[in-house]
Write a protein that holds these residues in place. Sequence first.
Motif, PDB file in Angstrom:
ATOM      1  N   ASP A  24      -8.603 -59.947   8.544  1.00  0.00           N
ATOM      2  CA  ASP A  24      -8.256 -59.012   9.604  1.00  0.00           C
ATOM      3  C   ASP A  24      -7.752 -59.843  10.791  1.00  0.00           C
ATOM      4  OD1 ASP A  24      -7.996 -56.817  11.227  1.00  0.00           O
ATOM      5  OD2 ASP A  24     -10.148 -56.372  11.346  1.00  0.00           O
ATOM      6  N   TYR A  25      -6.910 -59.219  11.636  1.00  0.00           N
ATOM      7  CA  TYR A  25      -6.253 -59.991  12.692  1.00  0.00           C
ATOM      8  C   TYR A  25      -6.072 -59.141  13.931  1.00  0.00           C
ATOM      9  CZ  TYR A  25      -2.385 -62.402  15.123  1.00  0.00           C
ATOM     10  OH  TYR A  25      -1.589 -63.010  16.053  1.00  0.00           O
ATOM     11  N   ARG A  26      -6.416 -59.713  15.090  1.00  0.00           N
ATOM     12  CA  ARG A  26      -6.185 -59.072  16.385  1.00  0.00           C
ATOM     13  C   ARG A  26      -5.484 -60.091  17.296  1.00  0.00           C
ATOM     14  NH1 ARG A  26     -10.439 -55.177  16.095  1.00  0.00           N
ATOM     15  NH2 ARG A  26     -10.751 -54.905  13.837  1.00  0.00           N
ATOM     16  N   TYR A  27      -4.611 -59.620  18.165  1.00  0.00           N
ATOM     17  CA  TYR A  27      -3.883 -60.521  19.068  1.00  0.00           C
ATOM     18  C   TYR A  27      -4.141 -60.129  20.512  1.00  0.00           C
ATOM     19  CZ  TYR A  27      -0.058 -63.032  21.363  1.00  0.00           C
ATOM     20  OH  TYR A  27       0.670 -63.867  22.183  1.00  0.00           O
ATOM     21  N   ALA A  46     -11.550 -57.213  24.000  1.00  0.00           N
ATOM     22  CA  ALA A  46     -11.224 -57.624  22.640  1.00  0.00           C
ATOM     23  C   ALA A  46     -12.474 -58.058  21.887  1.00  0.00           C
ATOM     24  CB  ALA A  46     -10.199 -58.753  22.671  1.00  0.00           C
ATOM     25  N   VAL A  91      -9.396 -63.397  15.997  1.00  0.00           N
ATOM     26  CA  VAL A  91      -8.932 -62.929  17.303  1.00  0.00           C
ATOM     27  C   VAL A  91      -8.059 -64.037  17.892  1.00  0.00           C
ATOM     28  CG1 VAL A  91      -9.564 -62.073  19.584  1.00  0.00           C
ATOM     29  CG2 VAL A  91     -11.034 -61.570  17.612  1.00  0.00           C
ATOM     30  N   VAL A 127     -12.765 -61.578  10.837  1.00  0.00           N
ATOM     31  CA  VAL A 127     -11.625 -61.208  11.664  1.00  0.00           C
ATOM     32  C   VAL A 127     -11.202 -62.421  12.496  1.00  0.00           C
ATOM     33  CG1 VAL A 127     -13.105 -60.340  13.528  1.00  0.00           C
ATOM     34  CG2 VAL A 127     -10.723 -59.562  13.367  1.00  0.00           C
ATOM     35  N   ASP A 153     -14.692 -55.223  20.921  1.00  0.00           N
ATOM     36  CA  ASP A 153     -14.122 -54.473  19.812  1.00  0.00           C
ATOM     37  C   ASP A 153     -14.505 -55.063  18.458  1.00  0.00           C
ATOM     38  OD1 ASP A 153     -12.481 -52.325  18.866  1.00  0.00           O
ATOM     39  OD2 ASP A 153     -10.931 -53.806  18.396  1.00  0.00           O
ATOM     40  N   VAL A 154     -14.757 -56.381  18.413  1.00  0.00           N
ATOM     41  CA  VAL A 154     -15.078 -57.013  17.122  1.00  0.00           C
ATOM     42  C   VAL A 154     -16.554 -57.370  16.997  1.00  0.00           C
ATOM     43  CG1 VAL A 154     -12.751 -57.922  16.824  1.00  0.00           C
ATOM     44  CG2 VAL A 154     -14.485 -59.333  17.967  1.00  0.00           C
TER      45      VAL A 154
END
Length: 633
Positions: A212-215, A228, A241, A239, A231-232
Amino acid sequence: MGDGLLSTITDPDDVKALPAEQLPELCAEIRATLLDYGHRHGGHIGSNLGLVEATVALHRVFDSPRDRIVFDVSHQSYVHKMLTGRVTSYLDETQADETTGFTNPDESEHDQFVLGHTGTSVSLACGLAKARDAAEAAGNVVAVIGDGSLSSGVAFEGLNNVAEQGGNLIVVFNDNEMSIAGDFGGMYGPLARLRESGGTAQPNIFNAFGLDYRYVEHGNDVNALTAAFEDVKDINHPVVVHIHTTKGLGLPNCDAAKTGTTADPCDLSDSHPHAGRCEASHWQTPDSALNNPDDPRKYYGKLAMAALEQRFTDEPGLVVISPATPGSNGITREFRDRAGAHYVDTGITESHAVAYAAGIARAGGTPVVATTASFFQRAYDQLFQEMALNAQPVTLLSFLGGLSGSDNTHSGAYDIAMFGNIPGITCLAPTSGRELLGMLAWSTDPARRDSTRPGPVVIRMPGDPILAAERETGTALSAEHLPLPKPSVNWTQYDITRIGSKAAILGLGNTYPLAEQVAQSLPFDATVINPRQFSSLDISTLEALRTDHQLIVTLEDGQLEGGWGEKIATYYANHLDTQGRTPQTLAFGAAKEFTDRVPLHDLNRRYSLTPEAITTAIRNRLKYMEHARSKRQ
């Protein structure tokens, strides 16, 4: 001591208790404290300036130490230390030495590991998460990686394992668009496109691993980061970040990092007398500094590069390889620009660099790999198999070998035992710049590969004692001295520099000036020997010493157990003369222990590596031997 918000932070709960609107104020105070600390004390300042907001947000959201946070390399952990009960070390100069430059569980329960090398945070976090899940325990596991660490091979191995293992594991990728000396490798183009697209471009290296990936574009916005991370938090799968930060944020010249004008304009270590403790000397110095010897690491590195550069035109296969921190080893920006294809920076990839060099050698090239002794530890398997077992003519320039006042993660005290016990490697220890260049010319001579098994060569770059002796005698080389004529020397043969009797003193590498000092302080003429190498024994010289010498003394600035002096002591113990006699031996070196920021002069006293201690030991041993002989008679 400060009187602002930062001075009131005693643990992460104090960060959580602050109103959200005060977080930017706290970050500003931390940044000012880092700048002041760096100017006073040195250290890895640039990487920490870029991670201020992220660290505050991590401790705002997560519950350390129940939530385990692992900082990669951990040179990025200064802010973490400020927020976990150690802020006085950064506010009060008198307490600065109470905190190390890296994470350390002996300092705080909030530190998970002692880490000073790169790329291992994801693997370590993966192990922490595995044990947590096996125990059916709660808590988040967070790996903070970046500042060039992602290009390390072990980081890819960790990411691969994380995706397969599953469960809660949060990888915070600190993307500051550079590492210590610029980013190298094919992965950085796709990462740049991810930044440009707000995290939507493909290919996405993290998605390719199944993660999973968040930017987070604004990686220096504490509120955006807090959101951010919230959220995780407690997520049920791995994941990444990806946070986009500015290295050196807060320094007037931090934008220079983007121009390539310097390896790291934000790290202040070279301006500080204790720079070696963090292995953070990243400033670039011009080639002209060769004529003003100061730091032996840079001085002898520049000397070696100058000698190799003169051969580039005629030797297209001659290649200098640096697995990161080139400027620290005298590989200047100017040299790299002029070298072109003759220079390769592989990124922070010691294992790859050695295997890569073995491939170049196998194909007929002449590779020279330059990095520090404690970094070569990371490539032990490649040193053993790809290089030594295959007898490839690779030259390794090993910097910072021997005793030093460095952090425990960067001590070079184990290099003699490591290199000297791998079959097939010739390990050289020059005692002057002239010897260094002679050894380098021999090890990189294309004609040497014509032998049946030319094999690799390690050159242990000279340290402070050698440079100090050369400066005192006026024999330090400068650019005008180059090129030197190629010497015809058997570097595996010991060099008897002073002929005497009763006792022979063999001073390996950096301890050779000490051997000279001891000989001068004895009441008789002792023999002094420069062994030149520590990979084999010069049996003919050792046998010749039997005639007039009752005592053989070895000096080395490395671990005694498994080291060089023990081999000589063992040889004499196992080989008696025709009358069943053999010289006695005294071996001086370091204990098998980890040392952390102990000043070098204190280590020398601890290990009796001083003229006074050695002279006393020699006189006492000879006196004892004479007394024993008289009793037998």
